[in-house]
Design an enzyme around this catalytic site. Structure first.
Site, PDB file in Angstrom:
ATOM      1  N   LYS A  57      37.821  38.216  48.380  1.00  0.00           N
ATOM      2  CA  LYS A  57      38.512  36.986  47.973  1.00  0.00           C
ATOM      3  C   LYS A  57      39.795  36.864  48.788  1.00  0.00           C
ATOM      4  CE  LYS A  57      40.683  34.613  44.112  1.00  0.00           C
ATOM      5  NZ  LYS A  57      40.808  34.489  42.667  1.00  0.00           N
ATOM      6  N   LYS A  79      34.623  34.447  48.846  1.00  0.00           N
ATOM      7  CA  LYS A  79      35.343  33.259  48.407  1.00  0.00           C
ATOM      8  C   LYS A  79      36.594  33.054  49.252  1.00  0.00           C
ATOM      9  CE  LYS A  79      37.997  31.731  44.485  1.00  0.00           C
ATOM     10  NZ  LYS A  79      38.721  32.136  43.329  1.00  0.00           N
TER      11      LYS A  79
HETATM   12  C1  PBG Z   1      41.749  32.934  39.502  1.00  0.00           C
HETATM   13  C2  PBG Z   1      40.813  32.144  40.293  1.00  0.00           C
HETATM   14  C3  PBG Z   1      41.116  31.236  41.306  1.00  0.00           C
HETATM   15  C4  PBG Z   1      39.936  30.642  41.647  1.00  0.00           C
HETATM   16  C5  PBG Z   1      38.931  31.213  40.873  1.00  0.00           C
HETATM   17  N1  PBG Z   1      39.489  32.162  40.045  1.00  0.00           N
HETATM   18  C6  PBG Z   1      42.419  30.781  41.873  1.00  0.00           C
HETATM   19  C7  PBG Z   1      43.280  31.723  42.560  1.00  0.00           C
HETATM   20  O1  PBG Z   1      42.931  32.865  42.814  1.00  0.00           O
HETATM   21  O2  PBG Z   1      44.401  31.316  42.838  1.00  0.00           O
HETATM   22  C8  PBG Z   1      39.817  29.558  42.669  1.00  0.00           C
HETATM   23  C9  PBG Z   1      38.635  28.701  42.533  1.00  0.00           C
HETATM   24  C10 PBG Z   1      38.713  27.405  43.219  1.00  0.00           C
HETATM   25  O3  PBG Z   1      39.636  27.086  43.984  1.00  0.00           O
HETATM   26  O4  PBG Z   1      37.783  26.636  42.993  1.00  0.00           O
HETATM   27  N2  PBG Z   1      41.976  34.220  39.812  1.00  0.00           N
END
Ligand code: PBG
Length: 351
Positions: free
Chosen positions: A221, A275
């Site tokens: 991520k 992601k």
């Molecule tokens: C939270 C989380 C996020 C997303 C999914 N879980 C945001 C982040 O890490 O700031 C992002 C998903 C999206 O942008 O659709 N931890």
């Protein structure tokens, strides 16, 4: 007119052909367009297909009843109250979408520095899970494990004196996971990027007797701008103190993603995720090829917003969304989290 013979091809092209197709003739005997001339043959030679079973619906839940709150930076996406979410889950089941990733969107006044609500067994997400499981019993429900929907500073972990506290956060995440599993959540998806959290969550679930609950690890991520609209949805835009670069990955790195994924597998992840998705297709391919694990891609909010805005303006054909999801499959995704699951499933059903 004289057609170029195989001999006329450059040496690199010739050696590629020799290796890929030993003894095969080149143009004019070979004509790639033959297999593209009509749908029946194109369909037979298609290497990848996007199906409704590949889709995980992603969306948001809010307090209240009878509510569907639009999110301006995600056209077509709303925050559902629990009752409306249950109705949506039934509709999704009718379209064949049987996996839902639900995120709680709390008002700023419900948040605090510790993210206390995260571990409350009767919090919004737990009530949402119970309602969805009741409304759509065949559906699998996926819940994030991370503190950002609940913290006033909008970080995924405890934040003290300008630092994220890794191990203290992991303890809370374990309690959050057990509480969500208790509500009926089928898949725990740690999205926080703390070190060691997958193993700790697995042990906590097992100790609570939740050995069947799956872990979908947000393994690779990245610290990405593409999460902007999601932060709008959670009322976190502008609230985040600093950035998430001490825990989410640097977009410059690919090798590091493989180490992250390897660690999460070693700690007990059942599925791993990359992601964002589209700008990180190379990572997706590397992860799938290296580990051959069930590999998910998350088409994040910014990707959704970007495509939807262009489609709404008429700059892109509406089929751009399904094309993009198909490309994610080709890139190595077994399943895809997307805010477009419903319209895409409807389009797939219509044929
Ligand atoms: C939270 C989380 C996020 C997303 C999914 N879980 C945001 C982040 O890490 O700031 C992002 C998903 C999206 O942008 O659709 N931890």
């Amino acid at each position: 007119m004289s057609l170029p013979s195989r001999k006329a091809a450059g040496p690199e092209a010739r050696s590629f052909l020799e290796e890929a197709m030993p003894g095969a003739p080149a143009f004019p005997s070979t004509r790639m367009r033959r297999a593209r001339q009509a749908p029946w043959i194109r369909n037979l030679v298609a290497e990848n297909r996007l199906g409704v079973d590949d889709l995980v619906w992603a969306g948001f839940v809010v307090e209240g009843t009878g509510r569907r709150e639009p999110i301006p930076s995600m056209p077509g996406v709303v925050r559902y109250s629990v009752d409306e979410l249950a109705a949506e889950a039934q509709e999704l089941a009718g379209l064949g979408v049987n996996a839902l990733a639900v995120f709680p969107a709390h008002r700023p006044e419900e948040k605090d520095a510790q993210g206390s609500l995260a571990t409350d067994p009767d919090n919004l997400i737990c009530r949402a899970v119970r309602a969805v499981k009741k409304a759509a019993p065949l559906a699998g429900v996926i819940c994030d494990v991370a503190l950002d929907p609940f913290t006033s500073h909008a970080h995924d972990g405890l934040f003290r004196d300008g630092r994220i506290l890794n191990d203290e956060t992991v303890d809370i995440l374990c309690r959050q996971a057990v509480v969500q599993a208790g509500a009926g959540c089928d898949v725990i998806a740690p999205s926080d990027m703390m070190d060691g959290r997958v193993g700790a969550v697995r042990r906590a679930l097992d100790a609570a007797g939740r050995t069947d609950v799956l872990i979908l690890s947000y393994a690779a991520k990245y610290a990405s701008c593409y999460y902007g609209p999601f932060r709008d949805a959670l009322h976190n835009r502008g609230r985040l103190k600093g950035d998430k670069k001490t825990y989410q990955m640097d977009p410059a790195n690919a090798g590091e993603a493989l180490r992250e994924v390897a660690l999460d597998i070693a700690e007990g992840a059942d599925m791993v995720m990359v992601k964002p998705a589209l700008p990180y297709l190379d990572i997706l391919r590397k992860v799938k090829d290296t580990f051959n694990m069930p590999t998910f891609a998350y088409q994040v909010s910014g990707e959704y917003a970007m495509l939807t805005a262009a489609m709404e303006a008429g700059w892109l054909d509406a089929r751009a969304m399904a094309e993009t999801l198909l490309c994610l499959k080709r890139g190595g995704a077994d399943a895809i989290l997307t805010y477009a699951a419903k319209p895409v499933a409807a389009a797939l059903k219509a044929g």
